[in-house]
Write an enzyme that holds these catalytic residues in place. Structure first.
Site, short mmCIF file in Angstrom:
data_model
loop_
_atom_site.label_atom_id
_atom_site.label_comp_id
_atom_site.label_asym_id
_atom_site.label_seq_id
_atom_site.Cartn_x
_atom_site.Cartn_y
_atom_site.Cartn_z
N ASP A 44 0.81 -0.87 0.07
CA ASP A 44 -0.28 0.08 0.27
C ASP A 44 1.09 1.44 0.25
O ASP A 44 1.79 1.08 1.01
CB ASP A 44 -1.26 -0.06 1.17
CG ASP A 44 -2.19 1.07 1.07
OD1 ASP A 44 -1.67 2.30 1.84
OD2 ASP A 44 -2.89 0.78 0.37
N ASP A 67 -14.46 36.03 25.54
CA ASP A 67 -13.49 35.91 26.58
C ASP A 67 -13.39 36.17 28.24
O ASP A 67 -14.14 37.39 27.65
CB ASP A 67 -12.41 34.86 25.87
CG ASP A 67 -11.82 34.31 26.20
OD1 ASP A 67 -11.76 33.36 27.55
OD2 ASP A 67 -11.59 33.46 25.53
N GLY A 106 -16.53 38.96 28.85
CA GLY A 106 -17.43 38.42 29.81
C GLY A 106 -16.85 36.89 30.23
O GLY A 106 -15.77 36.69 30.21
N ASP A 107 -17.76 36.20 31.35
CA ASP A 107 -17.45 34.91 31.55
C ASP A 107 -18.93 33.92 31.22
O ASP A 107 -19.62 34.03 31.61
CB ASP A 107 -17.13 35.00 33.56
CG ASP A 107 -17.07 33.86 34.14
OD1 ASP A 107 -17.84 32.35 33.19
OD2 ASP A 107 -15.99 34.03 34.59
N PHE A 108 -17.89 32.91 30.27
CA PHE A 108 -19.35 32.53 29.73
C PHE A 108 -20.88 31.82 30.72
O PHE A 108 -21.63 31.72 30.94
CB PHE A 108 -19.02 31.98 28.25
CG PHE A 108 -18.11 30.84 28.98
CD1 PHE A 108 -18.07 29.89 29.89
CD2 PHE A 108 -16.83 31.02 27.88
CE1 PHE A 108 -16.73 28.96 29.96
CE2 PHE A 108 -16.22 29.68 28.06
CZ PHE A 108 -16.27 29.41 28.95
N ARG A 121 -12.02 23.56 21.77
CA ARG A 121 -11.51 22.78 23.04
C ARG A 121 -11.71 24.06 23.96
O ARG A 121 -11.33 24.13 24.91
CB ARG A 121 -10.20 23.41 22.29
CG ARG A 121 -9.62 23.24 21.38
CD ARG A 121 -8.82 23.46 21.15
NE ARG A 121 -6.68 22.46 21.61
CZ ARG A 121 -6.02 22.44 22.21
NH1 ARG A 121 -5.33 23.49 22.56
NH2 ARG A 121 -5.38 21.68 22.39
O1 LIG Z 1 4.08 8.40 -8.52
C1 LIG Z 1 3.36 7.15 -8.30
N1 LIG Z 1 3.42 6.81 -6.89
C2 LIG Z 1 1.97 6.21 -6.69
C3 LIG Z 1 1.62 5.34 -7.71
C4 LIG Z 1 0.37 4.31 -7.98
O2 LIG Z 1 -0.70 4.31 -6.78
C5 LIG Z 1 -1.25 3.23 -6.41
C6 LIG Z 1 -1.10 3.36 -4.58
O3 LIG Z 1 -2.52 2.93 -4.40
P1 LIG Z 1 -2.31 1.22 -3.66
O4 LIG Z 1 -1.27 1.52 -2.68
O5 LIG Z 1 -4.14 1.43 -2.81
O6 LIG Z 1 -2.76 0.52 -4.54
P2 LIG Z 1 -3.56 0.53 -6.00
O7 LIG Z 1 -3.28 0.71 -7.17
O8 LIG Z 1 -5.40 1.00 -5.45
O9 LIG Z 1 -3.95 -1.40 -6.18
P3 LIG Z 1 -3.68 -2.69 -4.58
O10 LIG Z 1 -4.51 -3.56 -5.32
O11 LIG Z 1 -2.78 -2.64 -4.18
O12 LIG Z 1 -4.84 -2.24 -3.48
C7 LIG Z 1 -0.56 2.38 -6.81
O13 LIG Z 1 -0.72 1.21 -7.98
C8 LIG Z 1 1.35 2.64 -7.26
O14 LIG Z 1 1.54 2.02 -8.20
C9 LIG Z 1 2.24 5.38 -9.47
O15 LIG Z 1 1.66 4.91 -10.11
N2 LIG Z 1 3.07 6.83 -9.27
#
Ligand SMILES: O=c1[nH]cc([C@@H]2O[C@H](COP(=O)(O)OP(=O)(O)OP(=O)(O)O)[C@@H](O)[C@H]2O)c(=O)[nH]1
Length: 629
Positions: free
Chosen positions: A88, A492, A518-520, A535
């Site tokens: 990924d 505030d 003021g003080d809420f 916050r």
């Molecule tokens: O410069 C580049 N940067 C990224 C990429 C491509 O981007 C995608 C990233 O997506 P992911 O990791 O979710 O992968 P998918 O394509 O969705 O395939 P999966 O089945 O593994 O989920 C990735 O394809 C990179 O190659 C690029 O091409 N150039």
């Protein structure tokens, strides 16, 4: 033929690439690996805020992608694969994770964020070795990540749109493809280029080398506990070595930390002991060496956390980032002379900051990274300097009393500062210096979050707003920029209002913002269509919140609304460590706490605010809006 002997180890195995990415397929095919492609059905929807670092998100997603394919292939009685590879790729900029854009606007949003700046590309990889035993699937998971830094040139709007219209960004992490047209946007790449494209081939081969060629017994016994990696390169390995994956597994299964069981994450070039992921000798009390698993990197990181924080705090207090913005790159001796510190101490501090990614160290000397220039210098729009100094001077002494706070269940201002203030904010207002420091801290966070708070919901229907406890007016100014027809009153305490002039932005947007003291809890609230509490509620216990909400409810006419900006915890209170640590922060210094979405809903419901909408922004503050019916 496979050029690399490590890849040769996979020749006889059924290897599956759990990815639809054509780039990953191409990278692995190009080096002669034989595999099937079975795209993963895992949806990339893990809660980003539950990860402390972006690479953890990428690694976990890669793991889930690979696990889904391994399980599916096993269940469907297809022949169970021997090895499943998942990956990924994400882009990380300004603490945000960018994945593939969903449409052109999204691509524009991403590319604008990257424009003219350095960002990190992380690819998480999971390698799963599968075995089917008695029809049960057994798996050994190894995971790692690689980081590459990429810098975009300053790009015009026209160029960005031309690039988006080419269609290239749509299936690429961060909205660009470095291997094609996107390469024209890039000024430099530090690290593995293929990692940006989607697969860190070099690191992958090193990982396989670690798995298939663990160090020999002889080597292990002569290594010290803190030795550098046993497998640093994979080029010189030959198929003739006698070890195999199964043998190695037996030695590496233990993980005393109870954390992730294999594949310590590390960046390339980092040669700490953690990197080995291998058995290292530990001597027991009898002096007999025994095997232990790889080091518990997460725990070690946490143990070091306070040192890293303090290094950042001290560098900020000494205004080293300001100094380097004006005079960098500079040598340690010159910085030490200018800021009035010892050379040996300064050099160590600078080196530590460089190792933490806050500074860059080159033969010319030390200079700020882009994020140090943006967030750590004291005068930038998004400067966190104020909050860092507040953390050092105020929160640090309180946190050293965390043990008492946990034992006693109450705040520790008396122990940390030697006095007990009846009123929470009295501590801050006893001295002008402390007051301004506190306001600067609140201002830092308000600036960083204001745009996301202002745009989490469409507020254009409101003509007037009152920001209760609005401090320096940072959110108010953002609101009038986003909604030009809105007038905002910042309400505030008098001690705060008296000091707001220092924080006023210059320019023509000041008129629609007015300051009222003021003080809420005690005073009448100014009239408005929208009441904002940013916050504020986390400072108070439920009883006090009821007092405040009943006052707001009493002046809030039907059609008017209340907007809360807080860190919203998940209902089970188990995921978001930033928010859970913030809740400890509230314990040591207030009577309040961070709350979950359901807890806020319940509080609001009791005061006639029913249709509660919650937006998790991905920034430090989430937003809750409720229109009174
Ligand atoms: O410069 C580049 N940067 C990224 C990429 C491509 O981007 C995608 C990233 O997506 P992911 O990791 O979710 O992968 P998918 O394509 O969705 O395939 P999966 O089945 O593994 O989920 C990735 O394809 C990179 O190659 C690029 O091409 N150039």
């Amino acid at each position: 033929m496979v050029l690399n002997p490590v890849l040769g180890k996979l020749v006889s195995k059924r290897v599956v690439l759990a990815s639809a990415s054509p780039r990953r397929r191409e990278i692995l095919t190009n080096v002669g690996l034989r595999f099937e492609v079975v795209p993963s059905w895992f949806k990339e929807t893990l809660e980003k805020s539950s990860f402390t670092a972006p690479y953890e998100y990428a690694v976990e997603t890669a793991k889930q992608k690979a696990l889904e394919v391994a399980n599916r292939m096993h269940v469907k009685h297809m022949r169970t694969p021997d090895v499943v590879i998942g990956a990924d790729t994400i882009v990380s900029v300004d603490e945000q994770i960018l994945e593939k854009p969903v449409d052109k606007q999204d691509a524009y949003r991403m590319l604008s964020r990257l424009n003219g700046k350095e960002h990190s590309v992380f690819t998480g990889v999971a390698i799963i070795h599968c075995h089917s035993k008695d029809n049960q699937l057994e798996m050994e998971i190894t995971d790692f990540y690689e980081e590459t830094k990429v810098k975009f040139s300053e790009l015009s709007e026209e160029l960005l749109w031309e690039y988006i219209d080419s269609g290239e960004p749509m299936d690429k992490a961060g909205g660009y493809g470095i291997q094609a047209l996107g390469g024209m946007l890039v000024e430099y790449v530090h690290g593995d280029f293929l990692n940006v494209v989607g697969f860190p081939l070099n690191h992958f081969c090193k990982k396989l080398a670690e798995l298939y060629y663990p160090p020999s017994k002889h080597n292990i016994q002569h290594k010290k506990y803190d030795s550098i990696p046993s497998v640093d390169t994979f080029e010189n390995l030959s198929d003739g070595e006698s070890s195999n994956f199964t043998e190695h597994k037996a030695a590496s299964k233990l993980d005393h930390s109870g954390m992730r069981s294999s594949g310590a994450a590390y960046t390339s070039g980092n040669t700490s002991a953690v990197r080995t992921g291998f058995t290292v000798p530990l001597e027991n009390q009898n002096g007999v060496s025994q095997s232990a698993s790889k080091l518990p990197s997460k725990i070690l990181e946490l143990m070091d956390g306070f040192r890293a924080s303090k290094a950042l705090f001290v560098a900020s207090k000494l205004k080293i980032f300001d100094h380097l913005k004006d005079k960098g790159p500079a040598k340690a001796v010159d910085i030490a002379n200018d800021v009035g510190t010892s050379v040996c101490g300064t050099e160590r501090l600078l080196d530590a900051c460089a190792s933490l990614g806050l500074l860059e160290k080159t033969p010319q000397g030390y200079s700020n990274t882009d994020s140090a220039n943006t967030y750590l210098t004291s005068d930038g729009k998004y400067s966190l300097h104020g909050y860092i100094i507040h953390s050092n001077d105020h929160l640090w002494p309180l946190f050293t009393n965390l043990e008492f706070a946990v034992k006693e269940g109450s705040r520790q201002n008396h122990r940390a500062f030697g006095k007990k203030a009846d009123d929470l904010f009295k501590d801050y207002y006893h001295s002008q210096e402390v007051n301004q420091r506190f306001m600067a801290a609140m201002h830092s966070i308000a600036h960083l979050t204001a745009r996301d708070v202002a745009t989490a919901f469409d507020l254009s229907q409101f003509k007037s707003a009152c920001d209760l406890g609005g401090c320096t007016g940072a959110l108010a100014y953002e609101l009038v920029q986003v909604y030009p027809n809105l007038k905002v009153t910042v309400f505030d305490l008098p001690e705060v209002i008296a000091n707001t002039s220092y924080f006023q932005p210059s320019g023509q947007h000041t008129a629609p913002v007015t300051f009222v003291s003021g003080d809420f809890f005690k005073d009448n609230l100014p009239e408005a269509d929208l009441y904002i509490l940013s916050r504020v509620l986390h400072d108070w216990p439920d009883e006090k919140i009821h007092v405040l909400l009943s006052k707001v409810s009493a002046v809030c006419r039907p059609g008017c609304a209340i907007l809360l900006a807080e860190m919203v915890l998940d209902d089970e209170k188990k995921n978001r460590s930033t928010a859970l640590l913030q809740s400890l922060n509230m314990l040591v210094q207030t009577e309040g706490k961070e709350r979950s979405g359901s807890e806020y809903q319940a509080l609001l419901k009791q005061h006639g605010f029913k249709n509660v909408k919650i937006r998790i922004t991905g920034n430090l503050l989430d937003v809750i809006l409720c229109v009174k019916t």
